[in-house]
Design a protein around this motif. Structure first.
Motif, PDB file in Angstrom:
ATOM      1  N   HIS A   1       3.408  -3.284  -0.616  1.00 53.31           N
ATOM      2  CA  HIS A   1       4.559  -2.421  -0.863  1.00 53.31           C
ATOM      3  C   HIS A   1       4.319  -1.527  -2.080  1.00 53.31           C
ATOM      4  O   HIS A   1       4.584  -0.325  -2.049  1.00 53.31           O
ATOM      5  CB  HIS A   1       5.806  -3.278  -1.079  1.00 53.31           C
ATOM      6  CG  HIS A   1       7.034  -2.478  -1.334  1.00 53.31           C
ATOM      7  ND1 HIS A   1       7.697  -1.810  -0.328  1.00 53.31           N
ATOM      8  CD2 HIS A   1       7.718  -2.221  -2.468  1.00 53.31           C
ATOM      9  CE1 HIS A   1       8.725  -1.174  -0.839  1.00 53.31           C
ATOM     10  NE2 HIS A   1       8.771  -1.411  -2.128  1.00 53.31           N
ATOM     11  N   ASN A   2       3.794  -2.087  -3.158  1.00 55.91           N
ATOM     12  CA  ASN A   2       3.531  -1.306  -4.369  1.00 55.91           C
ATOM     13  C   ASN A   2       2.459  -0.246  -4.134  1.00 55.91           C
ATOM     14  O   ASN A   2       2.534   0.846  -4.691  1.00 55.91           O
ATOM     15  CB  ASN A   2       3.146  -2.223  -5.526  1.00 55.91           C
ATOM     16  CG  ASN A   2       4.307  -3.059  -6.001  1.00 55.91           C
ATOM     17  OD1 ASN A   2       5.456  -2.790  -5.669  1.00 55.91           O
ATOM     18  ND2 ASN A   2       4.013  -4.096  -6.766  1.00 55.91           N
TER      19      ASN A   2
ATOM     20  N   LEU B   1       4.217   2.646  -2.493  1.00 60.67           N
ATOM     21  CA  LEU B   1       4.997   3.394  -3.489  1.00 60.67           C
ATOM     22  C   LEU B   1       4.087   4.255  -4.360  1.00 60.67           C
ATOM     23  O   LEU B   1       4.418   5.396  -4.687  1.00 60.67           O
ATOM     24  CB  LEU B   1       5.806   2.435  -4.360  1.00 60.67           C
ATOM     25  CG  LEU B   1       6.950   1.708  -3.667  1.00 60.67           C
ATOM     26  CD1 LEU B   1       7.616   0.742  -4.635  1.00 60.67           C
ATOM     27  CD2 LEU B   1       7.965   2.688  -3.108  1.00 60.67           C
ATOM     28  N   ARG B   2       2.935   3.729  -4.729  1.00 60.06           N
ATOM     29  CA  ARG B   2       1.980   4.485  -5.551  1.00 60.06           C
ATOM     30  C   ARG B   2       1.507   5.732  -4.815  1.00 60.06           C
ATOM     31  O   ARG B   2       1.461   6.824  -5.378  1.00 60.06           O
ATOM     32  CB  ARG B   2       0.795   3.593  -5.910  1.00 60.06           C
ATOM     33  CG  ARG B   2      -0.219   4.281  -6.797  1.00 60.06           C
ATOM     34  CD  ARG B   2      -1.293   3.319  -7.212  1.00 60.06           C
ATOM     35  NE  ARG B   2      -2.481   3.596  -6.433  1.00 60.06           N
ATOM     36  CZ  ARG B   2      -3.659   3.080  -6.701  1.00 60.06           C
ATOM     37  NH1 ARG B   2      -3.824   2.221  -7.678  1.00 60.06           N
ATOM     38  NH2 ARG B   2      -4.700   3.398  -5.973  1.00 60.06           N
TER      39      ARG B   2
ATOM     40  N   ASP C   1       4.340   8.295  -4.668  1.00 52.92           N
ATOM     41  CA  ASP C   1       4.541   8.885  -5.983  1.00 52.92           C
ATOM     42  C   ASP C   1       3.489   9.949  -6.275  1.00 52.92           C
ATOM     43  O   ASP C   1       3.778  10.976  -6.873  1.00 52.92           O
ATOM     44  CB  ASP C   1       4.498   7.787  -7.058  1.00 52.92           C
ATOM     45  CG  ASP C   1       4.904   8.308  -8.421  1.00 52.92           C
ATOM     46  OD1 ASP C   1       6.069   8.721  -8.566  1.00 52.92           O
ATOM     47  OD2 ASP C   1       4.052   8.313  -9.332  1.00 52.92           O
TER      48      ASP C   1
END
Length: 81
Positions: free
Chosen positions: A23-24, A27-28, A31
């Motif tokens: 998930h991270n 998101l990275r 972004d």
């Protein structure tokens, strides 16, 4: 299929351990690409020695070092990578 077709965002797979890592990573990527802002419009041929968090560069066709095989790509800096 492990990634979305357009942005290559990783899917969380059934029974996957450490789902927060996947998930991270997604998101990275979001972004970095959604509000893309290049440090300069001039293509860069070498990676800078002291990039700041979130920096993005257009890779030149004659790039060397870690950018050698990525002409025309966007190189971004995030958490030491």
């Amino acid at each position: 299929m492990e990634h979305t077709p357009k942005l290559a965002l990783p899917y969380i797979l059934a029974a996957q351990a450490q789902k927060h890592v996947t998930h991270n990573e997604a998101l990275r990527r979001l972004d970095q690409i959604i509000h893309l802002s290049l440090r300069t419009l001039t293509p860069a041929s070498t990676a800078t020695s002291s990039p700041e968090e979130g920096d993005a560069y257009l890779v030149a066709t004659n790039a060397d070092g870690v950018w050698t095989d990525h002409p025309g790509d966007i190189a971004t800096y995030h958490e030491g990578d």
